[in-house]
Scaffold this motif. Sequence first.
Motif, PDB file in Angstrom:
ATOM      1  N   VAL A 111     -54.152  64.621   4.610  1.00 23.65           N
ATOM      2  CA  VAL A 111     -54.953  65.129   3.505  1.00 23.65           C
ATOM      3  C   VAL A 111     -55.627  66.449   3.860  1.00 23.65           C
ATOM      4  CG1 VAL A 111     -56.989  64.675   2.072  1.00 23.65           C
ATOM      5  CG2 VAL A 111     -55.328  62.865   2.494  1.00 23.65           C
ATOM      6  N   LEU A 112     -56.195  66.536   5.064  1.00 23.63           N
ATOM      7  CA  LEU A 112     -57.011  67.695   5.429  1.00 23.63           C
ATOM      8  C   LEU A 112     -56.382  68.564   6.501  1.00 23.63           C
ATOM      9  CD1 LEU A 112     -59.800  68.947   4.775  1.00 23.63           C
ATOM     10  CD2 LEU A 112     -60.691  67.727   6.771  1.00 23.63           C
ATOM     11  N   GLY A 113     -55.802  67.960   7.508  1.00 21.29           N
ATOM     12  CA  GLY A 113     -55.273  68.714   8.634  1.00 21.29           C
ATOM     13  C   GLY A 113     -55.791  68.155   9.951  1.00 21.29           C
ATOM     14  N   ARG A 114     -55.532  68.876  11.016  1.00 25.03           N
ATOM     15  CA  ARG A 114     -55.886  68.411  12.353  1.00 25.03           C
ATOM     16  C   ARG A 114     -57.399  68.315  12.526  1.00 25.03           C
ATOM     17  NH1 ARG A 114     -56.717  71.188  17.154  1.00 25.03           N
ATOM     18  NH2 ARG A 114     -56.255  73.127  16.060  1.00 25.03           N
ATOM     19  N   THR A 115     -57.841  67.238  13.183  1.00 29.19           N
ATOM     20  CA  THR A 115     -59.260  67.022  13.449  1.00 29.19           C
ATOM     21  C   THR A 115     -59.647  67.680  14.766  1.00 29.19           C
ATOM     22  OG1 THR A 115     -59.201  64.898  12.303  1.00 29.19           O
ATOM     23  CG2 THR A 115     -61.059  65.281  13.781  1.00 29.19           C
ATOM     24  N   PRO A 116     -60.737  68.474  14.789  1.00 30.86           N
ATOM     25  CA  PRO A 116     -61.183  69.067  16.059  1.00 30.86           C
ATOM     26  C   PRO A 116     -61.510  67.984  17.084  1.00 30.86           C
ATOM     27  CG  PRO A 116     -62.317  70.073  14.205  1.00 30.86           C
ATOM     28  CD  PRO A 116     -61.578  68.885  13.657  1.00 30.86           C
ATOM     29  N   ALA A 117     -61.011  68.141  18.285  1.00 31.28           N
ATOM     30  CA  ALA A 117     -61.234  67.154  19.351  1.00 31.28           C
ATOM     31  C   ALA A 117     -61.057  67.855  20.690  1.00 31.28           C
ATOM     32  CB  ALA A 117     -60.265  65.986  19.206  1.00 31.28           C
ATOM     33  N   PRO A 118     -61.673  67.304  21.747  1.00 30.79           N
ATOM     34  CA  PRO A 118     -62.559  66.125  21.757  1.00 30.79           C
ATOM     35  C   PRO A 118     -63.975  66.503  21.344  1.00 30.79           C
ATOM     36  CG  PRO A 118     -62.315  66.985  23.964  1.00 30.79           C
ATOM     37  CD  PRO A 118     -61.431  67.830  23.096  1.00 30.79           C
ATOM     38  N   LEU A 119     -64.773  65.475  21.008  1.00 30.55           N
ATOM     39  CA  LEU A 119     -66.162  65.718  20.639  1.00 30.55           C
ATOM     40  C   LEU A 119     -66.984  66.098  21.861  1.00 30.55           C
ATOM     41  CD1 LEU A 119     -66.875  62.794  18.141  1.00 30.55           C
ATOM     42  CD2 LEU A 119     -66.380  65.179  17.604  1.00 30.55           C
ATOM     43  N   ILE A 120     -67.908  67.017  21.657  1.00 29.96           N
ATOM     44  CA  ILE A 120     -68.819  67.459  22.716  1.00 29.96           C
ATOM     45  C   ILE A 120     -70.084  66.605  22.648  1.00 29.96           C
ATOM     46  CG2 ILE A 120     -70.148  69.390  23.632  1.00 29.96           C
ATOM     47  CD1 ILE A 120     -68.124  71.252  22.289  1.00 29.96           C
ATOM     48  N   GLY A 121     -70.434  65.967  23.771  1.00 30.86           N
ATOM     49  CA  GLY A 121     -71.630  65.135  23.804  1.00 30.86           C
ATOM     50  C   GLY A 121     -72.907  65.967  23.788  1.00 30.86           C
ATOM     51  N   LEU A 165     -79.521  49.566  21.205  1.00 37.06           N
ATOM     52  CA  LEU A 165     -79.252  50.287  19.967  1.00 37.06           C
ATOM     53  C   LEU A 165     -79.492  51.781  20.152  1.00 37.06           C
ATOM     54  CD1 LEU A 165     -78.620  50.384  16.926  1.00 37.06           C
ATOM     55  CD2 LEU A 165     -81.050  49.904  16.499  1.00 37.06           C
ATOM     56  N   GLY A 166     -80.611  52.131  20.805  1.00 32.93           N
ATOM     57  CA  GLY A 166     -80.891  53.538  21.054  1.00 32.93           C
ATOM     58  C   GLY A 166     -79.850  54.182  21.949  1.00 32.93           C
ATOM     59  N   LEU A 167     -79.403  53.462  22.970  1.00 31.15           N
ATOM     60  CA  LEU A 167     -78.375  54.001  23.857  1.00 31.15           C
ATOM     61  C   LEU A 167     -77.058  54.211  23.109  1.00 31.15           C
ATOM     62  CD1 LEU A 167     -79.066  51.863  27.065  1.00 31.15           C
ATOM     63  CD2 LEU A 167     -79.676  54.269  26.668  1.00 31.15           C
ATOM     64  N   ASP A 168     -76.725  53.273  22.213  1.00 34.50           N
ATOM     65  CA  ASP A 168     -75.485  53.435  21.444  1.00 34.50           C
ATOM     66  C   ASP A 168     -75.608  54.604  20.479  1.00 34.50           C
ATOM     67  OD1 ASP A 168     -72.809  52.327  20.766  1.00 34.50           O
ATOM     68  OD2 ASP A 168     -73.736  52.102  18.793  1.00 34.50           O
ATOM     69  N   ARG A 169     -76.767  54.798  19.886  1.00 38.67           N
ATOM     70  CA  ARG A 169     -76.963  55.959  19.019  1.00 38.67           C
ATOM     71  C   ARG A 169     -76.721  57.257  19.784  1.00 38.67           C
ATOM     72  NH1 ARG A 169     -82.518  54.385  15.678  1.00 38.67           N
ATOM     73  NH2 ARG A 169     -81.537  52.892  14.227  1.00 38.67           N
ATOM     74  N   TYR A 170     -77.145  57.286  21.037  1.00 42.21           N
ATOM     75  CA  TYR A 170     -76.913  58.490  21.845  1.00 42.21           C
ATOM     76  C   TYR A 170     -75.422  58.664  22.142  1.00 42.21           C
ATOM     77  CZ  TYR A 170     -76.524  61.378  26.005  1.00 42.21           C
ATOM     78  OH  TYR A 170     -76.126  62.340  26.909  1.00 42.21           O
ATOM     79  N   ARG A 171     -74.735  57.571  22.461  1.00 36.43           N
ATOM     80  CA  ARG A 171     -73.304  57.673  22.776  1.00 36.43           C
ATOM     81  C   ARG A 171     -72.486  58.159  21.581  1.00 36.43           C
ATOM     82  NH1 ARG A 171     -74.292  52.819  25.720  1.00 36.43           N
ATOM     83  NH2 ARG A 171     -73.713  51.592  23.871  1.00 36.43           N
ATOM     84  N   GLN A 172     -72.941  57.880  20.383  1.00 43.75           N
ATOM     85  CA  GLN A 172     -72.172  58.263  19.199  1.00 43.75           C
ATOM     86  C   GLN A 172     -72.407  59.703  18.773  1.00 43.75           C
ATOM     87  OE1 GLN A 172     -69.939  56.203  18.526  1.00 43.75           O
ATOM     88  NE2 GLN A 172     -70.837  54.489  19.677  1.00 43.75           N
ATOM     89  N   LEU A 173     -73.387  60.377  19.339  1.00 47.92           N
ATOM     90  CA  LEU A 173     -73.642  61.768  18.969  1.00 47.92           C
ATOM     91  C   LEU A 173     -72.509  62.652  19.477  1.00 47.92           C
ATOM     92  CD1 LEU A 173     -77.459  62.122  19.754  1.00 47.92           C
ATOM     93  CD2 LEU A 173     -76.377  61.741  17.531  1.00 47.92           C
ATOM     94  N   GLY A 174     -72.087  63.591  18.658  1.00 48.56           N
ATOM     95  CA  GLY A 174     -71.040  64.500  19.090  1.00 48.56           C
ATOM     96  C   GLY A 174     -70.742  65.544  18.026  1.00 48.56           C
ATOM     97  N   HIS A 175     -70.146  66.645  18.452  1.00 44.55           N
ATOM     98  CA  HIS A 175     -69.747  67.708  17.538  1.00 44.55           C
ATOM     99  C   HIS A 175     -68.576  68.458  18.154  1.00 44.55           C
ATOM    100  CE1 HIS A 175     -72.418  69.765  20.386  1.00 44.55           C
ATOM    101  NE2 HIS A 175     -71.713  70.858  20.115  1.00 44.55           N
ATOM    102  N   ALA A 176     -67.817  69.142  17.325  1.00 42.85           N
ATOM    103  CA  ALA A 176     -66.693  69.946  17.801  1.00 42.85           C
ATOM    104  C   ALA A 176     -66.263  70.872  16.673  1.00 42.85           C
ATOM    105  CB  ALA A 176     -65.522  69.056  18.246  1.00 42.85           C
ATOM    106  N   THR A 177     -65.507  71.896  17.026  1.00 42.74           N
ATOM    107  CA  THR A 177     -64.976  72.825  16.037  1.00 42.74           C
ATOM    108  C   THR A 177     -63.727  73.491  16.596  1.00 42.74           C
ATOM    109  OG1 THR A 177     -65.506  74.689  14.575  1.00 42.74           O
ATOM    110  CG2 THR A 177     -66.349  74.783  16.818  1.00 42.74           C
ATOM    111  N   ASP A 178     -62.905  73.970  15.678  1.00 40.53           N
ATOM    112  CA  ASP A 178     -61.755  74.783  16.065  1.00 40.53           C
ATOM    113  C   ASP A 178     -61.727  75.989  15.129  1.00 40.53           C
ATOM    114  OD1 ASP A 178     -60.839  73.766  13.658  1.00 40.53           O
ATOM    115  OD2 ASP A 178     -59.374  72.426  14.554  1.00 40.53           O
ATOM    116  N   ASP A 179     -60.588  76.589  14.930  1.00 39.88           N
ATOM    117  CA  ASP A 179     -60.520  77.793  14.112  1.00 39.88           C
ATOM    118  C   ASP A 179     -60.589  77.513  12.615  1.00 39.88           C
ATOM    119  OD1 ASP A 179     -60.277  79.266  16.427  1.00 39.88           O
ATOM    120  OD2 ASP A 179     -58.072  79.232  16.396  1.00 39.88           O
ATOM    121  N   GLU A 180     -60.435  76.257  12.185  1.00 38.67           N
ATOM    122  CA  GLU A 180     -60.378  75.955  10.758  1.00 38.67           C
ATOM    123  C   GLU A 180     -61.399  74.925  10.303  1.00 38.67           C
ATOM    124  OE1 GLU A 180     -56.451  74.792   9.758  1.00 38.67           O
ATOM    125  OE2 GLU A 180     -55.528  76.676  10.391  1.00 38.67           O
TER     126      GLU A 180
END
Length: 495
Positions: free
Chosen positions: A328-338, A384-399
């Motif tokens: 639907v959209l295209g390639r997903t930026p990966a891997p996520l940066i912690g 729960l707080g530790l898991d919330r931290y583990r799930q944080l992440g961001h990434a980007t590519d050219d699109e």
Amino acid sequence: MNAQARTLRLHPLTFVVGAARELIALLGAGAAGLVVGGLSTAFYFTLVGLGLGLVFHVATWVTFTYTVQEDRIELRRQLIGRSVKTIPRERIRGVDISATLPHRLLGLAIVHIDAGADGGEGELNAVSRHEAERLRRVLLTRAVSAESPPAERPIVRRRELARMRPRWYLYAPLSGAYLLTPFALAGSLLGTLYNLSDDLGLVTQERLQNLGHDVVGLPTVAVIAFAIVFLIAMPIMSVIVFALFNWDFTVYERDGSVVAERGVITRRSVSLERRRIRGVELDDNPFERAAGVVRLGALVTGLGDAAHRGRLLPAAPRSAVEDLAWRVLGRTPAPLIGHPRAARSRRVTRAVAPPLGIAAMAVLAHQPWVAYACVVLAVFAIPLGLDRYRQLGHATDDERLTVRSGSLRRRQAIVEHSAVVGWRIRRTLFQRRLGLATLLVAVGAGEGRYPATDMAEGDAVAFAARITPDWVTPFLEQAPATRARARKHEKAPRP
């Protein structure tokens, strides 16, 4: 106005559909007549209700017309007064086709036109399936007129993107909404029975007291057995309801739109223009994560009721969801940066602070048991707080860019760079002390903004600058000069 545009009416079988829809109301009128005056009165009540319904549907069919122009669709009602609703075709965000059981038996469909907040919406209650498909094709194709000859119309090409498999219905109990279905059904049934019995005079204070004594007097074994049966019914009922709403969930591409079809009793078809899909969102909870299950939704500009109309897959294995997101959209930026370790202490603090605060107030109020319970909750909140931290992440590519956060409800948004309309960097007092910031990505689709929580302050600025350098770089260049002028002003002698 286009001289060639034809004024059309709804399908004549609208009368039959309306009669089927009002059958329950007529049965209610007959039951009321039966209680009031016997069978003869019930017959007259039903006859009068049927006559009024027939007159109403005949008047609706006669007075309602619609016309598809090259640049708009007009819905007209002419009874006592005249009402004309105009929906510009350029503002139409989607054309949904649904069919209840009576509609499907008669080969009819309901066409719902969504034109966003500015254009409004319209509905054609009963047209033929062929006419519904024609309207969807015409209204979602800007360059082709409603009355264009067949040679000028685009060729209908359908390409399947994803289809639910029967075993995926077993994922329904993992979602709390479907798992609570037995409670909702039981509550509705008991409420209906109580109201009906009250209206008929069957409910009295004495009978309620006797019923209460009978329930209290039941053996413990019977109560336990009933509770076990009810608990077993919860996942079974959730699967049944999930299957009714999402039966044969199919996603395919046709005429530049992504179409999602689903349902048993009411079959619904939602069309999303491909050019308006600006991103997707992956959503799950801890139970779904443990089973490798994800839900997928589309982020569409100007889409009303996006939570339901933008649904692409209700529950599916992660591999199938990621494959559909790519189609639907295209390639997903990966891997996520912690995110930095300072974010971990902040996530844990925010998880344990509420129960500890309530525990402190309970101690002051001399409620030790409440304080002990809150302390136990605080201990369980640490994972729960530790898991919330583990799930944080961001990434980007050219699109595209992606941001993820949350634990009890983890959400990962994947958005095209061109859909970003602004940035907002938010820093609370505690975030400033830890060198953190929350970057809010403003998007002209979906919910409007998606947060990258507790990023390093420098990373947040650099992330925004990489995606939209023309917006952010001037502020970065002006900042050193502004600080230099401020220091010079501080050192200047005061008069």
